[in-house]
Design a protein around this motif. Sequence first.
Motif, PDB file in Angstrom:
ATOM      1  N   GLU A   1      26.079  47.679  21.684  1.00  0.00           N
ATOM      2  CA  GLU A   1      26.794  46.670  20.892  1.00  0.00           C
ATOM      3  C   GLU A   1      28.001  46.175  21.686  1.00  0.00           C
ATOM      4  O   GLU A   1      29.114  46.676  21.522  1.00  0.00           O
ATOM      5  CB  GLU A   1      27.244  47.283  19.555  1.00  0.00           C
ATOM      6  CG  GLU A   1      26.088  47.769  18.705  1.00  0.00           C
ATOM      7  CD  GLU A   1      26.536  48.639  17.537  1.00  0.00           C
ATOM      8  OE1 GLU A   1      27.752  48.748  17.292  1.00  0.00           O
ATOM      9  OE2 GLU A   1      25.667  49.226  16.892  1.00  0.00           O
ATOM     10  N   ILE A   2      27.773  45.197  22.550  1.00  0.00           N
ATOM     11  CA  ILE A   2      28.846  44.715  23.425  1.00  0.00           C
ATOM     12  C   ILE A   2      29.925  43.995  22.606  1.00  0.00           C
ATOM     13  O   ILE A   2      31.126  44.140  22.852  1.00  0.00           O
ATOM     14  CB  ILE A   2      28.277  43.776  24.509  1.00  0.00           C
ATOM     15  CG1 ILE A   2      27.313  44.552  25.404  1.00  0.00           C
ATOM     16  CG2 ILE A   2      29.405  43.162  25.341  1.00  0.00           C
ATOM     17  CD1 ILE A   2      27.909  45.729  26.130  1.00  0.00           C
TER      18      ILE A   2
ATOM     19  N   GLY B   1      28.595  48.748  30.433  1.00  0.00           N
ATOM     20  CA  GLY B   1      28.954  48.204  29.122  1.00  0.00           C
ATOM     21  C   GLY B   1      30.392  47.710  29.070  1.00  0.00           C
ATOM     22  O   GLY B   1      30.681  46.649  28.507  1.00  0.00           O
ATOM     23  N   LEU B   2      31.306  48.474  29.702  1.00  0.00           N
ATOM     24  CA  LEU B   2      32.712  48.059  29.653  1.00  0.00           C
ATOM     25  C   LEU B   2      32.960  46.831  30.512  1.00  0.00           C
ATOM     26  O   LEU B   2      33.779  45.971  30.170  1.00  0.00           O
ATOM     27  CB  LEU B   2      33.623  49.216  30.070  1.00  0.00           C
ATOM     28  CG  LEU B   2      33.811  50.289  28.985  1.00  0.00           C
ATOM     29  CD1 LEU B   2      34.564  51.492  29.537  1.00  0.00           C
ATOM     30  CD2 LEU B   2      34.548  49.727  27.775  1.00  0.00           C
ATOM     31  N   MET B   3      32.231  46.724  31.630  1.00  0.00           N
ATOM     32  CA  MET B   3      32.329  45.500  32.440  1.00  0.00           C
ATOM     33  C   MET B   3      31.896  44.295  31.607  1.00  0.00           C
ATOM     34  O   MET B   3      32.556  43.250  31.604  1.00  0.00           O
ATOM     35  CB  MET B   3      31.436  45.618  33.673  1.00  0.00           C
ATOM     36  CG  MET B   3      32.195  45.920  34.929  1.00  0.00           C
ATOM     37  SD  MET B   3      31.169  45.810  36.409  1.00  0.00           S
ATOM     38  CE  MET B   3      29.927  47.047  36.154  1.00  0.00           C
ATOM     39  N   ALA B   4      30.784  44.470  30.890  1.00  0.00           N
ATOM     40  CA  ALA B   4      30.262  43.374  30.071  1.00  0.00           C
ATOM     41  C   ALA B   4      31.262  42.998  28.974  1.00  0.00           C
ATOM     42  O   ALA B   4      31.534  41.819  28.735  1.00  0.00           O
ATOM     43  CB  ALA B   4      28.925  43.773  29.458  1.00  0.00           C
TER      44      ALA B   4
ATOM     45  N   ILE C   1      33.904  53.648  21.606  1.00  0.00           N
ATOM     46  CA  ILE C   1      33.261  52.925  22.706  1.00  0.00           C
ATOM     47  C   ILE C   1      31.918  53.582  23.044  1.00  0.00           C
ATOM     48  O   ILE C   1      30.899  52.890  23.205  1.00  0.00           O
ATOM     49  CB  ILE C   1      34.176  52.934  23.954  1.00  0.00           C
ATOM     50  CG1 ILE C   1      35.491  52.206  23.667  1.00  0.00           C
ATOM     51  CG2 ILE C   1      33.459  52.382  25.171  1.00  0.00           C
ATOM     52  CD1 ILE C   1      35.480  50.724  23.850  1.00  0.00           C
ATOM     53  N   LEU C   2      31.927  54.904  23.132  1.00  0.00           N
ATOM     54  CA  LEU C   2      30.694  55.608  23.506  1.00  0.00           C
ATOM     55  C   LEU C   2      29.609  55.333  22.478  1.00  0.00           C
ATOM     56  O   LEU C   2      28.443  55.100  22.814  1.00  0.00           O
ATOM     57  CB  LEU C   2      30.949  57.115  23.622  1.00  0.00           C
ATOM     58  CG  LEU C   2      31.986  57.554  24.666  1.00  0.00           C
ATOM     59  CD1 LEU C   2      32.069  59.076  24.744  1.00  0.00           C
ATOM     60  CD2 LEU C   2      31.669  56.990  26.045  1.00  0.00           C
ATOM     61  N   GLU C   3      29.994  55.336  21.207  1.00  0.00           N
ATOM     62  CA  GLU C   3      29.044  55.088  20.120  1.00  0.00           C
ATOM     63  C   GLU C   3      28.522  53.645  20.175  1.00  0.00           C
ATOM     64  O   GLU C   3      27.321  53.394  20.080  1.00  0.00           O
ATOM     65  CB  GLU C   3      29.765  55.347  18.785  1.00  0.00           C
ATOM     66  CG  GLU C   3      28.854  55.513  17.592  1.00  0.00           C
ATOM     67  CD  GLU C   3      28.056  56.814  17.637  1.00  0.00           C
ATOM     68  OE1 GLU C   3      28.528  57.792  18.250  1.00  0.00           O
ATOM     69  OE2 GLU C   3      26.939  56.825  17.076  1.00  0.00           O
ATOM     70  N   TYR C   4      29.433  52.699  20.344  1.00  0.00           N
ATOM     71  CA  TYR C   4      29.010  51.280  20.416  1.00  0.00           C
ATOM     72  C   TYR C   4      28.092  51.049  21.609  1.00  0.00           C
ATOM     73  O   TYR C   4      27.067  50.372  21.499  1.00  0.00           O
ATOM     74  CB  TYR C   4      30.231  50.363  20.550  1.00  0.00           C
ATOM     75  CG  TYR C   4      31.072  50.229  19.299  1.00  0.00           C
ATOM     76  CD1 TYR C   4      30.483  50.123  18.031  1.00  0.00           C
ATOM     77  CD2 TYR C   4      32.461  50.186  19.385  1.00  0.00           C
ATOM     78  CE1 TYR C   4      31.269  49.987  16.896  1.00  0.00           C
ATOM     79  CE2 TYR C   4      33.245  50.055  18.244  1.00  0.00           C
ATOM     80  CZ  TYR C   4      32.651  49.963  17.011  1.00  0.00           C
ATOM     81  OH  TYR C   4      33.412  49.829  15.890  1.00  0.00           O
ATOM     82  N   LEU C   5      28.483  51.618  22.757  1.00  0.00           N
ATOM     83  CA  LEU C   5      27.693  51.348  23.965  1.00  0.00           C
ATOM     84  C   LEU C   5      26.333  52.035  23.912  1.00  0.00           C
ATOM     85  O   LEU C   5      25.353  51.520  24.443  1.00  0.00           O
ATOM     86  CB  LEU C   5      28.476  51.763  25.216  1.00  0.00           C
ATOM     87  CG  LEU C   5      29.679  50.878  25.549  1.00  0.00           C
ATOM     88  CD1 LEU C   5      30.362  51.369  26.811  1.00  0.00           C
ATOM     89  CD2 LEU C   5      29.272  49.417  25.698  1.00  0.00           C
ATOM     90  N   LYS C   6      26.289  53.199  23.267  1.00  0.00           N
ATOM     91  CA  LYS C   6      24.983  53.860  23.092  1.00  0.00           C
ATOM     92  C   LYS C   6      24.041  52.918  22.347  1.00  0.00           C
ATOM     93  O   LYS C   6      22.860  52.832  22.645  1.00  0.00           O
ATOM     94  CB  LYS C   6      25.163  55.168  22.319  1.00  0.00           C
ATOM     95  CG  LYS C   6      23.870  55.944  22.164  1.00  0.00           C
ATOM     96  CD  LYS C   6      24.097  57.320  21.596  1.00  0.00           C
ATOM     97  CE  LYS C   6      24.284  57.269  20.097  1.00  0.00           C
ATOM     98  NZ  LYS C   6      24.527  58.616  19.545  1.00  0.00           N
ATOM     99  N   ASN C   7      24.581  52.191  21.376  1.00  0.00           N
ATOM    100  CA  ASN C   7      23.764  51.255  20.591  1.00  0.00           C
ATOM    101  C   ASN C   7      23.746  49.855  21.201  1.00  0.00           C
ATOM    102  O   ASN C   7      23.296  48.911  20.566  1.00  0.00           O
ATOM    103  CB  ASN C   7      24.291  51.183  19.163  1.00  0.00           C
ATOM    104  CG  ASN C   7      24.287  52.548  18.499  1.00  0.00           C
ATOM    105  OD1 ASN C   7      23.383  53.350  18.764  1.00  0.00           O
ATOM    106  ND2 ASN C   7      25.282  52.828  17.679  1.00  0.00           N
TER     107      ASN C   7
ATOM    108  N   TYR D   1      33.155  39.606  28.326  1.00  0.00           N
ATOM    109  CA  TYR D   1      32.973  38.977  27.012  1.00  0.00           C
ATOM    110  C   TYR D   1      34.320  38.462  26.502  1.00  0.00           C
ATOM    111  O   TYR D   1      34.432  37.368  25.963  1.00  0.00           O
ATOM    112  CB  TYR D   1      32.391  40.003  26.042  1.00  0.00           C
ATOM    113  CG  TYR D   1      32.108  39.470  24.657  1.00  0.00           C
ATOM    114  CD1 TYR D   1      30.827  39.065  24.292  1.00  0.00           C
ATOM    115  CD2 TYR D   1      33.125  39.367  23.702  1.00  0.00           C
ATOM    116  CE1 TYR D   1      30.561  38.563  23.019  1.00  0.00           C
ATOM    117  CE2 TYR D   1      32.884  38.871  22.438  1.00  0.00           C
ATOM    118  CZ  TYR D   1      31.592  38.470  22.093  1.00  0.00           C
ATOM    119  OH  TYR D   1      31.345  37.975  20.844  1.00  0.00           O
ATOM    120  N   LEU D   2      35.355  39.284  26.725  1.00  0.00           N
ATOM    121  CA  LEU D   2      36.692  38.899  26.270  1.00  0.00           C
ATOM    122  C   LEU D   2      37.386  37.952  27.247  1.00  0.00           C
ATOM    123  O   LEU D   2      38.347  37.285  26.884  1.00  0.00           O
ATOM    124  CB  LEU D   2      37.572  40.147  26.093  1.00  0.00           C
ATOM    125  CG  LEU D   2      37.212  41.076  24.928  1.00  0.00           C
ATOM    126  CD1 LEU D   2      37.953  42.395  25.059  1.00  0.00           C
ATOM    127  CD2 LEU D   2      37.550  40.424  23.594  1.00  0.00           C
ATOM    128  N   GLY D   3      36.894  37.908  28.495  1.00  0.00           N
ATOM    129  CA  GLY D   3      37.554  37.089  29.512  1.00  0.00           C
ATOM    130  C   GLY D   3      38.993  37.518  29.746  1.00  0.00           C
ATOM    131  O   GLY D   3      39.909  36.702  29.817  1.00  0.00           O
TER     132      GLY D   3
END
Lengths: 441, 442
Positions: free
Chosen positions: B159-160, B216-219, B151-157, B223-225
């Motif tokens: 990538e939601i 990022g996690l809120m988004a 998650i940390l890696e994706y959010l740094k980039n 995104y997943l609803g």
Amino acid sequence: MPKEVTDVICPFCGTLCDDLIVTVSDDNKTILGVKNACAIGAEKFNHQRMPGRVKRPRMRQADGSYKEITYDEAIDWTAKMLVKSRKTLMYGWASTSCQAMSIGHDIAEKVGAIVDNCATVCHGSSLIAIEDVGVPSCTLGEVKNRADRVIFWGCNPAHAHPRHMSRYSIFPRGFFTVKGHKGRKIYCVDCRYTDTAKCADEFIQIQQGFDYELLDALRTAARGEALPDTVGGVPKEKIYEIAEDLKNARFGVIFFGMGLTHTMGRNHNIDIAINLTRDLNDYTKFAIMAMRGHWNVTGSGQVLGWQYGFPYAVDLSRRDQARHQTGETTSVDLLNRNEVEACFYIATDPGAHFPVNAMISSSRKPTVTVDPHINCTTEISDIHIPVALVGVEVGGCAYRMDNVPIETRKVVDPPEGVLTDEELLTKINQRVDELLAQGGA
Amino acid sequence: MSEYIIKNGRVFDPVQGIKGDKKDIFVRDDKIVDSVGSGAKIIDARDKTVMAGAIEVHAHVAGPKVNAGRWYRPEDKHFDSHKTAGITRIEGGKSIPTVFKTGYEYARMGFTFAMEAAMPPLYARHVHEEIHDTPIIDEAALPVFGNNWFILEYLKNQEIENTAAYIAWILNQTKGYGVKVVNPGGTEAWAWGLNCLSIHDPVPYFDITPAEIITGLMAANEYLGLPHSMHLHQNNLGNPGNYTTTLESLKLAEGVKAKNNFGREQVLHSTHLQFHSYKGTNWGDFESGAKEVMDYVNRQKNLTIDTGNVTLDETTTMTADGPFEHHLHGLNHLKWFNVDVELETAAGVVPFIYDPNNAVFASQWAVGLEIALYANDPMRCFITTDHPNAGPFTRYPRVYSWLMSKKVRDERLNTFKKADKVISATTLANSTARSRSMSWQP
């Protein structure tokens, strides 16, 4: 065509290696080969096709010989023994699944038994220390990915946990430990030059029985206080040097074994090792972990924990309350004092590990042993009930030494008609219910 | 077909405005119906309350740290550890009851469901083994995501989509029910013995901040609803002056819209808010920040909260906020349990005695009650004790009575040894400030 089963969980020690590859015959009945396992682990799989394996319950006759009986007869005898006895020792559990334990505990509650596991003669002293002072620990994956200082104290994984060093603690390259072995400093503290010591960067030979003193000295040195010239045979300069090196770690870990739990001081040795670890957390990150030996003994502690709130030696004989007191509700002490009326052993071999006097006491009581193998305990039992090998012939959940739960994998069918622990215990439980409904045995 | 009638009970249903009327309830095949046949089983509920099963939104009831608390505290079994008549399994423990006792005690209070608030993905199987062994009630669990390496890696980039895909995979693998975030970034920092006390502290190595993780996690959650909003245990828990961190974190939800077709409006659930609503600079000048925090929550319709009421008991604190437990151990010097887990989380456990004679603990008690009393919309405020952190869940009846009755509350407040200090550090005694926000009380 033989087939390969991958990601098989090893059913031997507390390391629970999860990368074994087992070759199985076409008909799903025979194991042909095992890859990735250590010599001991591979042998667990080889037992599956061992000639002379007992496949039906056996009952001891008056002349000492064994007679084959049916599972139904063995279940009836066992249930009657459990119901009749006012206090039964139900000991073992380390080589079976958590699901089986859960059924066993249900039986124990109904008949008022004592449930104990092999921590009682192993890391019980570690558990006592943790009950006293807590423990800062971590998972083995953290060690692999972060640790740059590793101490083996009074343990010898080269023999007892053969793949521990290659999978987690010395050699592997991890996310933050890309240099592998080269990036770690390994200490081995032992009174003997073991095969683990050979892998260490530094071997500290300690005078036997001085573990508490040396751990205390390391705490003292870490705080910059004065030390005598030598402690436990180790010069003070060395102690200051080690303490300083540990404080400079990025992530350190202490692994300890029977050399601490069963030498003079016992739980106090663990207590001070934990306190040293705690102190080091004021400077950097440090963890400590017991090298749990017998496969799923950790799982037994967990299941007893969530059902009764104690990790071993749980006395349910009062029926309305669980009690746990070392020396009082522990197996060896109960046997030595002749305090139980019957013994039910499962998935562990006390005959090979308990003091002789305790087993002499045990041998005079009605005894049932549930185990796939013939072992020292089956030889002093009235009934031996063979079962499927957990982790080989039947799956089930087991806990690694760092308390990580892993669902084990069945690789071959058990021999025709042989019950699993879960099936057997369920049947015993049903028979106990019937007997209790009829008002006793 | 199974049918039964719950007869003569006093029925409560806030949605339909039924407030304790004597009514019979007809049930067929687990559904409430207008009538049943003459053969229906009759359950006599005379002098009893009939209501929908209560739901526990945030408690630590199953899993590795809960169980560590159980077995490393044999002394917790000294209290209330007998099998009660009519019960099939032995009950043990007070602040961290065994699974049997957990199920029985919730059921006794009319609860039918509890959400385990922090499931480490690596230990998911353990959580489910305990859920399996828990009688009567249903349980589910929220896996933790706020310190996950992927998650940390994706959010740094930024990538939601990848973050969402990974969350979906973890939820499926661990059989989890939502996105829990504990001390975002701070627990990962704890693996090196560090922490993130503000939402702008960089996480070591991963080059990301707690604010970015929360956003990022809120988004990804929207995104997943997912059925639930992101469930946040904020940074800087339990420290004087932390209400500013809390407000900063809550503000991250401004402008974020829930995306779903089933009517969920909130995008962030802020848990055990009591522990995050402190003013002052140290334990000496410690004050309640409940009003400031709740004024903000009342304005922001896309937030929900739970209280985390301190019940003034001996209890066992446990959280996936590893650095906080180490800090707590430094304060009370009681036995410290810690487990760092690779990829995500580090849990700590420390016994704790909320002594009512201590002004800070008594003030914490007041802060928890203030949080609930300041809430304008009861549908966005859940009562919890963050079991067992602020107190055992078995104390809910006490918490309810403190909230429902100013008399009971004042009785407790005025018997504190340092009542003066508590009254000056909090606004609980100041009833005029309370009257408007208490209008929803019966």
